[in-house]
Write an enzyme that holds these catalytic residues in place. Structure first.
Site, PDB file in Angstrom:
ATOM      1  N   HIS A 115       6.674 -16.758  25.268  1.00 15.62           N
ATOM      2  CA  HIS A 115       7.210 -15.396  25.249  1.00 15.62           C
ATOM      3  C   HIS A 115       6.643 -14.481  24.159  1.00 15.62           C
ATOM      4  O   HIS A 115       6.932 -13.302  24.151  1.00 15.62           O
ATOM      5  CB  HIS A 115       8.736 -15.441  25.189  1.00 15.62           C
ATOM      6  CG  HIS A 115       9.341 -16.104  26.401  1.00 15.62           C
ATOM      7  ND1 HIS A 115       9.258 -15.562  27.668  1.00 15.62           N
ATOM      8  CD2 HIS A 115       9.994 -17.283  26.557  1.00 15.62           C
ATOM      9  CE1 HIS A 115       9.861 -16.361  28.530  1.00 15.62           C
ATOM     10  NE2 HIS A 115      10.308 -17.422  27.891  1.00 15.62           N
ATOM     11  N   ARG A 153      19.346 -20.008  31.177  1.00 15.80           N
ATOM     12  CA  ARG A 153      17.928 -19.704  30.978  1.00 15.80           C
ATOM     13  C   ARG A 153      17.346 -20.549  29.845  1.00 15.80           C
ATOM     14  O   ARG A 153      16.265 -21.099  29.954  1.00 15.80           O
ATOM     15  CB  ARG A 153      17.782 -18.210  30.710  1.00 15.80           C
ATOM     16  CG  ARG A 153      16.402 -17.645  30.795  1.00 15.80           C
ATOM     17  CD  ARG A 153      15.700 -17.808  32.124  1.00 15.80           C
ATOM     18  NE  ARG A 153      14.758 -18.913  32.099  1.00 15.80           N
ATOM     19  CZ  ARG A 153      13.881 -19.174  33.060  1.00 15.80           C
ATOM     20  NH1 ARG A 153      13.815 -18.431  34.147  1.00 15.80           N
ATOM     21  NH2 ARG A 153      13.069 -20.198  32.976  1.00 15.80           N
ATOM     22  N   CYS A 162      14.393 -23.285  30.366  1.00 11.55           N
ATOM     23  CA  CYS A 162      13.109 -23.176  29.670  1.00 11.55           C
ATOM     24  C   CYS A 162      12.796 -24.467  28.927  1.00 11.55           C
ATOM     25  O   CYS A 162      11.664 -24.927  28.927  1.00 11.55           O
ATOM     26  CB  CYS A 162      13.102 -21.986  28.719  1.00 11.55           C
ATOM     27  SG  CYS A 162      12.918 -20.399  29.574  1.00 11.55           S
ATOM     28  N   CYS A 195       9.135 -21.733  22.137  1.00 13.80           N
ATOM     29  CA  CYS A 195       9.569 -20.574  22.929  1.00 13.80           C
ATOM     30  C   CYS A 195       8.500 -19.485  22.798  1.00 13.80           C
ATOM     31  O   CYS A 195       8.173 -18.782  23.755  1.00 13.80           O
ATOM     32  CB  CYS A 195      10.880 -20.008  22.419  1.00 13.80           C
ATOM     33  SG  CYS A 195      12.208 -21.189  22.173  1.00 13.80           S
TER      34      CYS A 195
END
Lengths: 288, 113
Positions: free
Chosen positions: A206, A245, A249, A202
């Site tokens: 991000h 979401r 992802c 992740c």
């Protein structure tokens, strides 16, 4: 030139990772886990990286990352595309179940203005309870079937609850309970672990790459990334929840998404929300 | 006369297929690099001729002067984490996103940039 820059950025991320890693070393020493220091380092990483973005603006995801987009967002907010969902949520929220009770009976303060306290750690159960989970449990406790976690009704309900909490600072607590600390740590580990055929964590998207374009999409910064949920996305032509979401992802990296509300997702939401403490709730959000 | 003619024909054929073969590897490499289900390099790199590029990686240009050695490009495609453990670039070879043959075609294409 650009390469060196990329590597430089990556090493900045490494330094950051080390900092957080130092506190995750599986030495078994629970007293080493320091969420307060984590959250501070996390905020500092983003505010250093984007000195022009105001702390409370990070919650606007991709829109916080550049001025053109920010303008687009302001225009969008004039006729918010999530309006229909918000209306629906408001109506659903006040309509009694077959047994006469309502959602308000399941939540502190009747469910109004409480979004910032979710997810919380339930010490009886020893697990993280997200808002989506609490909503479905409320339904089941009242003899109603649970909703799909990813869109429509669930998005409408969470949209309404977020809306009544707009502007309130995220306020996630980690009770003095080793299981709560472990949930936080596991969420953090999940966030930084690479997975899937494409080998992304992740954080690769991000933390290492916010503000960059992945094809046409601008990556949101991890700071405040859950504050705007649920969101309307043009690409989905509809609303999506946090569950939607997260699973999307995971599919994008050709990984196998978990089921919505699996422990890992609950923990990662706990981690992300905790390190975003103090940033305002801004949901429901609208995205390109 | 006849053998000489055949030879000429063979040479001629060779002369025209060799570049054609190279050209087709370059084309295949480009297709792989642009294909969303395959290399999808455009997700992160600006590449001449590609639309909607991302900005996570550096623009891919003058590759041949920067990486004159073919093996270096193959290595980057195989597993860039060897060179930079923190890279976000996927390990195309190691994780079998692309086969060896496909990687070679992409490298042929990269060398034309």
């Amino acid at each position: 030139m650009k390469l060196r820059y990329a590597i430089y950025l990556a090493s900045a991320a490494l330094a950051f990772g080390m900092l957080t890693l130092a506190s995750t070393l599986p030495s078994g020493a629970a007293d080493k886990v320091d969420p307060v220091a984590d959250a501070k380092a996390f905020k500092k990483f983003f505010t250093d990286k984007f000195p022009k973005v105001k702390l409370e603006d990070f919650v606007n995801g991709p829109y916080s990352m550049n001025e053109d987009l920010h303008r687009q967002w302001q225009e969008k907010e004039q006729f918010p595309p999530y309006e229909f969902s918000l209306e629906m949520g408001k109506e659903m929220f006040s309509k009694p179940f077959k047994n006469g009770k309502t959602y308000a009976d399941c939540f502190p303060n009747g469910g109004i203005g409480v979004r910032q306290n979710y997810p919380y750690f339930d010490e009886k159960e020893g697990k993280v309870i997200t808002l989506e989970l609490a909503l479905n449990r409320c339904r089941e406790a009242n003899g109603e079937a649970p909703y799909s976690y990813v869109k429509d009704e669930m998005a409408a309900l969470t949209a309404y609850m977020a809306f009544t909490s707009r502007g309130k600072p995220m306020d996630i607590k980690i009770p003095d309970d080793p299981r709560a600390l472990a949930a936080y740590e596991n969420g953090k580990e999940y966030f930084y672990t690479r997975r899937g055929q494409l080998n992304f964590s992740c954080a690769a998207c991000h933390v290492q790459s916010p503000g960059e374009r992945i094809r046409a999409e601008i990556l949101a910064p991890a700071l405040g990334i859950v504050n705007a949920m649920p969101i309307y996305r043009s690409e989905w032509s509809g609303m999506g929840t946090t569950s939607r979401r997260f699973t999307t992802c995971n599919s994008q990296i050709r990984g196998v998404p978990l089921n919505p509300q699996d422990d890992e997702y609950r923990n990662v939401e706990y981690y992300l929300s905790y390190v975003s403490n103090g940033l305002p709730i801004s949901g429901p959000g609208a995205r390109p | 006369m006849l053998p000489a003619f055949t030879l000429a024909l063979v040479i001629g054929a060779f002369a025209s297929t060799a570049p054609a073969q190279a050209q087709s590897a370059v084309d295949e490499g480009r297709n792989l690099a642009f294909d969303r289900g395959k290399g999808n390099c455009l997700t992160c790199h600006v590449i001449k001729g590609g639309t909607l590029p991302g900005s996570i990686g550096p623009e891919l240009r003058d590759i041949k002067s920067k990486y004159p050695k073919r093996e270096d490009l193959v290595a980057i495609l195989n597993d860039e984490t060897q060179r930079n453990p923190l890279t976000v670039m996927p390990p195309f070879g190691r994780n079998r996103i692309l086969t060896e043959k496909e990687i070679n075609a992409v490298v042929d294409f990269l060398q034309t940039l």
